[in-house]
Design an enzyme around this catalytic site. Structure first.
Site, mmCIF file in Angstrom:
data_model
loop_
_atom_site.group_PDB
_atom_site.id
_atom_site.type_symbol
_atom_site.label_atom_id
_atom_site.label_comp_id
_atom_site.label_asym_id
_atom_site.label_seq_id
_atom_site.Cartn_x
_atom_site.Cartn_y
_atom_site.Cartn_z
ATOM 1 N N VAL A 231 7.762 3.278 -57.411
ATOM 2 C CA VAL A 231 7.866 2.424 -58.603
ATOM 3 C C VAL A 231 8.638 1.150 -58.259
ATOM 4 O O VAL A 231 8.238 0.044 -58.639
ATOM 5 C CB VAL A 231 8.540 3.192 -59.758
ATOM 6 C CG1 VAL A 231 8.913 2.241 -60.893
ATOM 7 C CG2 VAL A 231 7.613 4.291 -60.280
ATOM 8 N N VAL A 234 6.385 -1.198 -56.178
ATOM 9 C CA VAL A 234 5.334 -1.861 -56.958
ATOM 10 C C VAL A 234 5.932 -2.837 -57.960
ATOM 11 O O VAL A 234 5.409 -3.930 -58.175
ATOM 12 C CB VAL A 234 4.458 -0.808 -57.666
ATOM 13 C CG1 VAL A 234 3.475 -1.474 -58.632
ATOM 14 C CG2 VAL A 234 3.694 0.019 -56.632
ATOM 15 N N GLU A 235 7.028 -2.451 -58.582
ATOM 16 C CA GLU A 235 7.616 -3.273 -59.631
ATOM 17 C C GLU A 235 8.264 -4.547 -59.088
ATOM 18 O O GLU A 235 8.066 -5.636 -59.637
ATOM 19 C CB GLU A 235 8.673 -2.466 -60.402
ATOM 20 C CG GLU A 235 8.102 -1.375 -61.305
ATOM 21 C CD GLU A 235 7.522 -1.937 -62.589
ATOM 22 O OE1 GLU A 235 7.586 -3.158 -62.799
ATOM 23 O OE2 GLU A 235 7.006 -1.138 -63.398
ATOM 24 N N SER A 236 9.063 -4.411 -58.043
ATOM 25 C CA SER A 236 9.885 -5.559 -57.616
ATOM 26 C C SER A 236 9.831 -5.841 -56.130
ATOM 27 O O SER A 236 10.455 -6.815 -55.679
ATOM 28 C CB SER A 236 11.345 -5.312 -58.006
ATOM 29 O OG SER A 236 11.908 -4.278 -57.200
ATOM 30 N N TYR A 319 -1.965 -0.281 -62.316
ATOM 31 C CA TYR A 319 -0.602 0.091 -61.961
ATOM 32 C C TYR A 319 -0.515 1.533 -61.470
ATOM 33 O O TYR A 319 0.133 1.814 -60.455
ATOM 34 C CB TYR A 319 0.300 -0.105 -63.179
ATOM 35 C CG TYR A 319 1.751 0.235 -62.986
ATOM 36 C CD1 TYR A 319 2.616 -0.663 -62.375
ATOM 37 C CD2 TYR A 319 2.264 1.443 -63.442
ATOM 38 C CE1 TYR A 319 3.959 -0.355 -62.212
ATOM 39 C CE2 TYR A 319 3.601 1.761 -63.291
ATOM 40 C CZ TYR A 319 4.449 0.861 -62.672
ATOM 41 O OH TYR A 319 5.771 1.171 -62.518
#
Length: 336
Positions: A231, A234-236, A319
């Site tokens: 996560v 992928v997020e940051s 996502y």
């Protein structure tokens, strides 16, 4: 570790191997004697004896929910039965068995008798034999057999300690003045939980930023560390200062309102990982599906409930597979 923590650990060990609590007596010698009695009993159970106990059921048909070898066993039924034959009590289902004992960092550190858990949430369990092999009741239509460890376990748990305790190091002399009387065991003296404490320390894994935070939060909330790391990737891209156009902040890209609700600072990596882990754990409990838990992290639990599945949002539809692909990549690098 304080005397009370050590005594609690002894009680836990005695309970697991089916012994009653030792009589409450005072003094270091009495405590050492009680601990030695516990460990003498436990030494009879080793990783090798666990493997041999499980081998007795080779060829037993797989039966979902099976706990009786005469009619069939499922994966957790095999594990529970093998340990029970040695006097060690384990829970019935795989996800609960995967919380027992102490954590093992990875397969390279696994030893015969360790439990290998698979899936997130855990849906399969086996007993490690050694040499990258395990004994398991695989699935319907198959039988209990020894097979290769075909994927990276989501958890490895050591039920039987591999290091014995030296009773001399827990003698009255070792426990007196500067030992337990000083609030903890002296340096050099082993406690009942020393092996467990070492195993539970998060390993610093090279190549995975913030690996320790992911491992600690994963252990705290019953999640695969790879899920948290995926996560974050992928997020940051593992950037603790990232801010999205929508206003999401930090390593785990928490919206300010979400961060406030969780009581965390989104720009503090440790707090952000803890908050994200709580969200994902709650999502898994609510929806019972990894895909839906990931989707809810992106789109919100309300949207997942409203659509009865992954919402038809282009961002969320993309996502979920991105996070799962990142998990697979991390697992391939030994971070699971």
């Amino acid at each position: 570790m304080t005397v009370y923590e050590t005594q609690a650990r002894v009680a836990e060990i005695r309970s697991r191997i089916g012994l009653g609590a030792p009589a409450a007596t005072g003094g270091g010698d009495a405590f050492a004697a009680a601990l030695q009695s516990t460990m003498d009993t436990q030494r009879a159970v080793t990783g090798a004896t666990v493997v041999e106990a499980a081998k007795k059921y080779l060829g037993t048909p797989y039966v979902f929910g099976g706990t009786n070898p005469e009619s069939g066993l499922d994966c957790s039924g095999l594990v529970q039965r093998a340990y029970a034959d040695l006097g060690v009590k384990l829970p019935r289902v795989a996800k609960d068995q995967a919380r027992e004992g102490t954590a093992v960092a990875d397969l390279a550190h696994a030893r015969p008798g360790d439990l290998l858990a698979f899936g997130s949430p855990v849906d399969h369990v086996a007993i490690y034999v050694g040499d990258n092999r395990m004994i398991a009741a695989p699935h319907a239509g198959d039988v209990v057999k020894i097979q290769p460890v075909y994927e990276t376990p989501s958890a490895i748990r050591r039920i039987v300690p591999t290091a014995s305790l030296d009773p001399q190091s827990l003698s009255g002399a070792a426990l007196a003045g500067g030992g337990l009387a000083g609030g903890g065991l002296r340096a050099g003296a082993l406690s009942a939980g020393s092996v467990a404490a070492a195993a539970l320390r998060p390993a610093a894994l090279t190549g995975v930023p913030y690996a320790d935070l992911f491992q600690q939060a994963g252990a705290r909330y019953g999640l695969a560390p790879a899920l948290l790391a995926a996560v974050a990737k992928v997020e940051s891209g593992y950037n603790p200062a990232a801010v999205s156009g929508a206003g999401a902040q930090g390593l785990m890209q928490l919206m300010p309102a979400t961060a406030r609700g969780l009581g965390v600072d989104a720009l503090d990596p440790a707090q952000a990982v803890d908050g994200a882990a709580r969200m994902l754990s709650s999502n898994l409990e609510r929806f019972g599906s990894l895909d839906l838990a990931i989707a809810a992290y992106n789109a919100g639990g309300g949207a997942v409930s409203r659509y009865g599945g992954i919402p038809p949002f282009a961002q969320t539809q993309a996502y979920v597979p991105k996070v799962k692909a990142a998990m697979e990549q991390l697992a391939g690098r030994g971070f699971a």
